[in-house]
Write a protein that holds these residues in place. Structure first.
Motif, PDB file in Angstrom:
ATOM      1  N   GLU A  98       0.833  -1.201   0.000  1.00 51.31           N
ATOM      2  CA  GLU A  98       0.000   0.000   0.000  1.00 51.31           C
ATOM      3  C   GLU A  98       0.870   1.255   0.000  1.00 51.31           C
ATOM      4  OE1 GLU A  98      -3.421   2.059   2.725  1.00 51.31           O
ATOM      5  OE2 GLU A  98      -3.240  -0.122   2.781  1.00 51.31           O
ATOM      6  N   PHE A  99       1.963   1.226   0.759  1.00 48.22           N
ATOM      7  CA  PHE A  99       2.869   2.370   0.848  1.00 48.22           C
ATOM      8  C   PHE A  99       3.388   2.767  -0.532  1.00 48.22           C
ATOM      9  CE2 PHE A  99       7.105   4.182   1.351  1.00 48.22           C
ATOM     10  CZ  PHE A  99       6.909   5.150   2.327  1.00 48.22           C
ATOM     11  N   SER A 100       3.822   1.765  -1.295  1.00 50.01           N
ATOM     12  CA  SER A 100       4.422   2.027  -2.605  1.00 50.01           C
ATOM     13  C   SER A 100       3.396   2.045  -3.732  1.00 50.01           C
ATOM     14  CB  SER A 100       5.459   0.957  -2.924  1.00 50.01           C
ATOM     15  OG  SER A 100       4.817  -0.306  -3.011  1.00 50.01           O
ATOM     16  N   GLU A 101       2.189   1.552  -3.441  1.00 50.76           N
ATOM     17  CA  GLU A 101       1.158   1.367  -4.463  1.00 50.76           C
ATOM     18  C   GLU A 101       1.669   0.421  -5.552  1.00 50.76           C
ATOM     19  OE1 GLU A 101      -0.249   5.187  -5.784  1.00 50.76           O
ATOM     20  OE2 GLU A 101      -0.997   5.686  -3.796  1.00 50.76           O
ATOM     21  N   TRP A 102       2.415  -0.578  -5.115  1.00 51.37           N
ATOM     22  CA  TRP A 102       2.976  -1.601  -6.002  1.00 51.37           C
ATOM     23  C   TRP A 102       2.538  -2.960  -5.452  1.00 51.37           C
ATOM     24  CZ3 TRP A 102       5.177  -0.891 -10.571  1.00 51.37           C
ATOM     25  CH2 TRP A 102       5.868  -1.942 -11.160  1.00 51.37           C
ATOM     26  N   PRO A 103       1.933  -3.817  -6.280  1.00 46.95           N
ATOM     27  CA  PRO A 103       1.292  -5.020  -5.736  1.00 46.95           C
ATOM     28  C   PRO A 103       2.188  -6.211  -5.433  1.00 46.95           C
ATOM     29  CG  PRO A 103       0.958  -4.905  -8.101  1.00 46.95           C
ATOM     30  CD  PRO A 103       1.671  -3.634  -7.698  1.00 46.95           C
ATOM     31  N   THR A 104       3.446  -6.153  -5.825  1.00 49.75           N
ATOM     32  CA  THR A 104       4.279  -7.348  -5.676  1.00 49.75           C
ATOM     33  C   THR A 104       5.514  -7.072  -4.817  1.00 49.75           C
ATOM     34  OG1 THR A 104       5.500  -6.846  -7.707  1.00 49.75           O
ATOM     35  CG2 THR A 104       3.557  -8.276  -7.912  1.00 49.75           C
ATOM     36  N   ILE A 105       6.108  -8.158  -4.385  1.00 49.00           N
ATOM     37  CA  ILE A 105       7.356  -8.139  -3.619  1.00 49.00           C
ATOM     38  C   ILE A 105       8.310  -9.039  -4.369  1.00 49.00           C
ATOM     39  CG2 ILE A 105       8.381  -8.877  -1.427  1.00 49.00           C
ATOM     40  CD1 ILE A 105       5.662  -8.079  -0.158  1.00 49.00           C
ATOM     41  N   PRO A 106       9.564  -8.674  -4.541  1.00 46.69           N
ATOM     42  CA  PRO A 106      10.345  -7.672  -3.843  1.00 46.69           C
ATOM     43  C   PRO A 106      10.084  -6.246  -4.348  1.00 46.69           C
ATOM     44  CG  PRO A 106      11.723  -8.752  -5.450  1.00 46.69           C
ATOM     45  CD  PRO A 106      10.389  -9.456  -5.472  1.00 46.69           C
ATOM     46  N   GLN A 107      10.487  -5.291  -3.508  1.00 42.23           N
ATOM     47  CA  GLN A 107      10.416  -3.874  -3.845  1.00 42.23           C
ATOM     48  C   GLN A 107      11.748  -3.233  -3.468  1.00 42.23           C
ATOM     49  OE1 GLN A 107       7.030  -1.875  -2.188  1.00 42.23           O
ATOM     50  NE2 GLN A 107       5.601  -3.416  -2.939  1.00 42.23           N
ATOM     51  N   TYR A 109      14.132   0.241  -3.083  1.00 42.46           N
ATOM     52  CA  TYR A 109      14.213   1.685  -2.890  1.00 42.46           C
ATOM     53  C   TYR A 109      15.670   2.078  -2.936  1.00 42.46           C
ATOM     54  CZ  TYR A 109       9.362   1.677  -1.338  1.00 42.46           C
ATOM     55  OH  TYR A 109       7.996   1.546  -1.291  1.00 42.46           O
ATOM     56  N   VAL A 110      15.974   3.155  -3.657  1.00 44.33           N
ATOM     57  CA  VAL A 110      17.338   3.679  -3.723  1.00 44.33           C
ATOM     58  C   VAL A 110      17.274   5.153  -3.341  1.00 44.33           C
ATOM     59  CG1 VAL A 110      19.319   4.184  -5.210  1.00 44.33           C
ATOM     60  CG2 VAL A 110      18.063   2.034  -5.493  1.00 44.33           C
ATOM     61  N   ALA A 111      18.043   5.530  -2.339  1.00 48.58           N
ATOM     62  CA  ALA A 111      18.089   6.903  -1.833  1.00 48.58           C
ATOM     63  C   ALA A 111      16.691   7.427  -1.527  1.00 48.58           C
ATOM     64  CB  ALA A 111      18.807   7.809  -2.825  1.00 48.58           C
ATOM     65  N   GLY A 112      15.882   6.579  -0.906  1.00 50.34           N
ATOM     66  CA  GLY A 112      14.550   6.981  -0.488  1.00 50.34           C
ATOM     67  C   GLY A 112      13.487   6.962  -1.562  1.00 50.34           C
ATOM     68  N   GLU A 113      13.853   6.610  -2.782  1.00 49.95           N
ATOM     69  CA  GLU A 113      12.894   6.604  -3.890  1.00 49.95           C
ATOM     70  C   GLU A 113      12.586   5.178  -4.320  1.00 49.95           C
ATOM     71  OE1 GLU A 113      14.044   9.092  -7.184  1.00 49.95           O
ATOM     72  OE2 GLU A 113      14.906  10.582  -5.834  1.00 49.95           O
ATOM     73  N   PHE A 114      11.304   4.927  -4.569  1.00 54.08           N
ATOM     74  CA  PHE A 114      10.875   3.619  -5.040  1.00 54.08           C
ATOM     75  C   PHE A 114      11.354   3.408  -6.469  1.00 54.08           C
ATOM     76  CE2 PHE A 114       7.449   0.988  -7.050  1.00 54.08           C
ATOM     77  CZ  PHE A 114       7.775  -0.196  -6.423  1.00 54.08           C
ATOM     78  N   VAL A 115      12.035   2.290  -6.709  1.00 49.98           N
ATOM     79  CA  VAL A 115      12.539   1.961  -8.047  1.00 49.98           C
ATOM     80  C   VAL A 115      11.573   1.015  -8.741  1.00 49.98           C
ATOM     81  CG1 VAL A 115      14.417   0.889  -9.343  1.00 49.98           C
ATOM     82  CG2 VAL A 115      14.935   2.320  -7.363  1.00 49.98           C
ATOM     83  N   GLY A 116      11.182  -0.064  -8.064  1.00 49.78           N
ATOM     84  CA  GLY A 116      10.258  -1.020  -8.665  1.00 49.78           C
ATOM     85  C   GLY A 116      10.468  -2.413  -8.122  1.00 49.78           C
ATOM     86  N   GLY A 117       9.850  -3.353  -8.815  1.00 46.95           N
ATOM     87  CA  GLY A 117       9.956  -4.757  -8.446  1.00 46.95           C
ATOM     88  C   GLY A 117      11.017  -5.464  -9.247  1.00 46.95           C
ATOM     89  N   CYS A 118      10.973  -6.764  -9.218  1.00 46.97           N
ATOM     90  CA  CYS A 118      11.997  -7.587  -9.855  1.00 46.97           C
ATOM     91  C   CYS A 118      12.090  -7.338 -11.361  1.00 46.97           C
ATOM     92  CB  CYS A 118      11.705  -9.057  -9.567  1.00 46.97           C
ATOM     93  SG  CYS A 118      12.941 -10.175 -10.246  1.00 46.97           S
ATOM     94  N   ASP A 119      10.944  -7.245 -12.036  1.00 47.11           N
ATOM     95  CA  ASP A 119      10.957  -7.062 -13.485  1.00 47.11           C
ATOM     96  C   ASP A 119      11.634  -5.751 -13.887  1.00 47.11           C
ATOM     97  OD1 ASP A 119       8.852  -5.679 -12.291  1.00 47.11           O
ATOM     98  OD2 ASP A 119       7.483  -5.956 -13.983  1.00 47.11           O
ATOM     99  N   ILE A 120      11.341  -4.694 -13.168  1.00 41.10           N
ATOM    100  CA  ILE A 120      11.954  -3.399 -13.464  1.00 41.10           C
ATOM    101  C   ILE A 120      13.436  -3.423 -13.121  1.00 41.10           C
ATOM    102  CG2 ILE A 120      11.968  -0.959 -12.785  1.00 41.10           C
ATOM    103  CD1 ILE A 120       8.894  -1.203 -12.572  1.00 41.10           C
TER     104      ILE A 120
END
Length: 153
Positions: A98-107, A109-120
């Motif tokens: 919910e925090f990231s609004e991203w439905p999958t794990i792993p997630q 973060y680099v320098a406080g910014e959300f990068v993405g999941g495994c595919d990204i």
């Protein structure tokens, strides 16, 4: 016989939504302000943060294993990487989504910014974007440029 069966499969499908917009509001779980603050604090405390299933030594899913392998291939120092095992905390497991609004794990973060999941993460690794991001954010030292005279033999 096959023609009629084939035609029957081509008939327009009647789609009914399984979840109506009203029931979405009811079904959605809202993360507590305290949980948000704890997640944000964890993300801000370390340059690279990975929410994963399992640990780096014993990942519990293939996607988490792949994410760890990519970070190792990139040479992310262990002192700049913090991982959280979402399987150990059900509130974290649902809260991070919910925090990231991203439905999958792993997630990641680099320098406080959300990068993405495994595919990204894999896509960025393959294109070189992940290395650039890690260098730009000071996680990795920039590669030294080799003078062109030294590369000629």
């Amino acid at each position: 016989m096959f023609r009629s069966a084939f035609r029957a499969t081509l008939s327009p499908l009647r789609v009914t939504p399984a979840v109506t917009p009203r029931s979405l509001a009811i079904a959605r779980r809202f993360i507590t302000q305290e949980a948000k603050q704890q997640i944000q604090k964890a993300i801000d405390a370390t340059p690279v943060v990975l929410f994963m299933k399992g640990t780096p030594e014993q990942p519990q899913c293939g996607f988490s294993r792949a994410a760890i392998q990519v970070l190792e291939l990139q040479g992310v120092p262990s002192d700049k990487l913090k991982t959280f095992d979402v399987l150990q905390d059900s509130e974290l497991r649902s809260g991070i989504k919910e925090f990231s609004e991203w439905p999958t794990i792993p997630q990641l973060y680099v320098a406080g910014e959300f990068v993405g999941g495994c595919d990204i993460l894999l896509s960025m690794h393959q294109s070189g974007e992940l290395e650039e991001l890690l260098e730009k954010k000071g996680v990795l030292p920039p590669l030294e440029k080799v003078p062109s005279e030294m590369t000629k033999s």
